[in-house]
Design an enzyme around this catalytic site. Structure first.
Site, short mmCIF file in Angstrom:
data_model
loop_
_atom_site.label_atom_id
_atom_site.label_comp_id
_atom_site.label_asym_id
_atom_site.label_seq_id
_atom_site.Cartn_x
_atom_site.Cartn_y
_atom_site.Cartn_z
N ASP A 14 -23.30 -13.90 -7.91
CA ASP A 14 -22.90 -12.74 -8.08
C ASP A 14 -23.79 -11.58 -7.95
OD1 ASP A 14 -20.63 -10.86 -8.61
OD2 ASP A 14 -21.56 -10.72 -10.50
N ASP A 16 -23.45 -7.93 -8.69
CA ASP A 16 -23.46 -6.63 -9.82
C ASP A 16 -23.59 -7.44 -11.18
OD1 ASP A 16 -22.93 -4.66 -8.14
OD2 ASP A 16 -21.03 -5.15 -7.91
N ARG A 67 -11.23 -4.33 -6.60
CA ARG A 67 -11.14 -2.93 -6.75
C ARG A 67 -9.46 -2.79 -7.28
NH1 ARG A 67 -12.54 0.82 -2.38
NH2 ARG A 67 -14.48 -0.40 -2.45
N SER A 142 -17.36 -6.62 -4.53
CA SER A 142 -17.83 -5.35 -4.05
C SER A 142 -17.80 -4.98 -2.44
CB SER A 142 -18.89 -4.85 -4.57
OG SER A 142 -19.31 -3.34 -4.22
N ASP A 200 -21.98 -12.93 -14.20
CA ASP A 200 -21.95 -12.34 -15.64
C ASP A 200 -20.49 -12.14 -16.08
OD1 ASP A 200 -22.16 -9.03 -15.10
OD2 ASP A 200 -21.76 -10.63 -13.53
#
Length: 247
Positions: A14, A16, A67, A142, A200
């Site tokens: 991942d 971010d 999003r 993202s 995370d």
């Protein structure tokens, strides 16, 4: 090797919160966008203004998700249902996509103003994986993944990128569904049983477990080690460099 089980041939990271410190940027952008919307809604409807909680609400409803899914999930938690709208809705539109686009504008502004910083321990780990001959892909919800990698100066460390743009093009479900991680494994020519996932976000760890990957590493940046394990992490570290110490 690298703190991973024998037979691991590739790593799916991942972005971010695992590779770059942009999770804090996204968190702040979600809060700025939702608080602005909720404050305006409160003025119009008389409903009490309850701000977005950057810990509880972020972890539960938006972290690691595409999003639109994050927007929809949080609004539902407040009993708010908005029209879906479309991808090209302006940031001022009172739609799911409009609010999502407003959040994205905030993220891009913050990245332009503050730049992007990578976790030094993570960069060391990815380089060690490269030097050991492991395949490497970045898997992020993202749509700004490429820009973030370039801004951090680490684009060359990854052989494949599965991001929000790819997910939209290929109709991949967002995390906690395993679709994007499975696409990352395919891009590297690997079966899930030969790849490790590094995440995370609770939704991301759940995606790794759902995809039956060989090993799922939870990266605990905010003190949620127990929750990461409950969602399926085989191991939890606070920094990927810890895996180098134990390998």
């Amino acid at each position: 090797m690298l703190g991973l089980p024998d037979g691991t041939r590739g790593c799916l990271f991942d972005l971010d919160g695992v590779i770059t410190k942009t999770a804090k940027v996204h968190n702040a952008a979600w809060k700025e966008m939702f608080d602005s919307y909720l404050r305006d809604r409160s003025r119009r409807t008389g409903e009490p203004f309850v701000p977005f909680d950057p810990v509880r609400d972020y972890d539960e409803y938006v972290d690691g998700k595409p999003r639109a899914d994050g927007t929809r999930s949080f609004l539902a938690s407040r009993g708010v249902e908005l029209p879906e709208g479309s991808d090209d809705d302006p940031p001022g539109a009172e739609t799911v996509h409009g609010l999502g686009n407003r959040k994205n504008e905030i993220v891009l502004r913050r990245i332009r103003e503050d730049g992007v910083e990578a976790y030094e321990g993570s960069v060391r780990y990815v380089r060690a994986a490269r030097d050991a001959g492991l395949r490497r892909a970045v898997v992020s919800s993202s749509a700004n993944c490429h820009d973030v990698l370039v801004a951090a100066g680490i684009e060359d460390l990854f052989e494949a990128r599965i991001d929000g743009l790819v997910a939209k093009r290929e109709n991949l479900r967002g995390k906690p569904a395993p679709d994007t991680f499975l696409a990352g494994a395919r891009a590297l020519g690997l079966d899930p049983g030969a790849a490790a996932v590094f995440e995370d976000a609770l939704a991301g760890v759940a995606a790794g477990r759902a995809g039956r990957f060989r090993f799922v590493v939870g990266v605990d940046r905010v003190g949620q080690a127990d929750a990461l394990r409950e969602h399926g992490a085989d191991a939890v570290v606070t920094d990927l460099a810890e895996l180098l110490v134990h390998s």
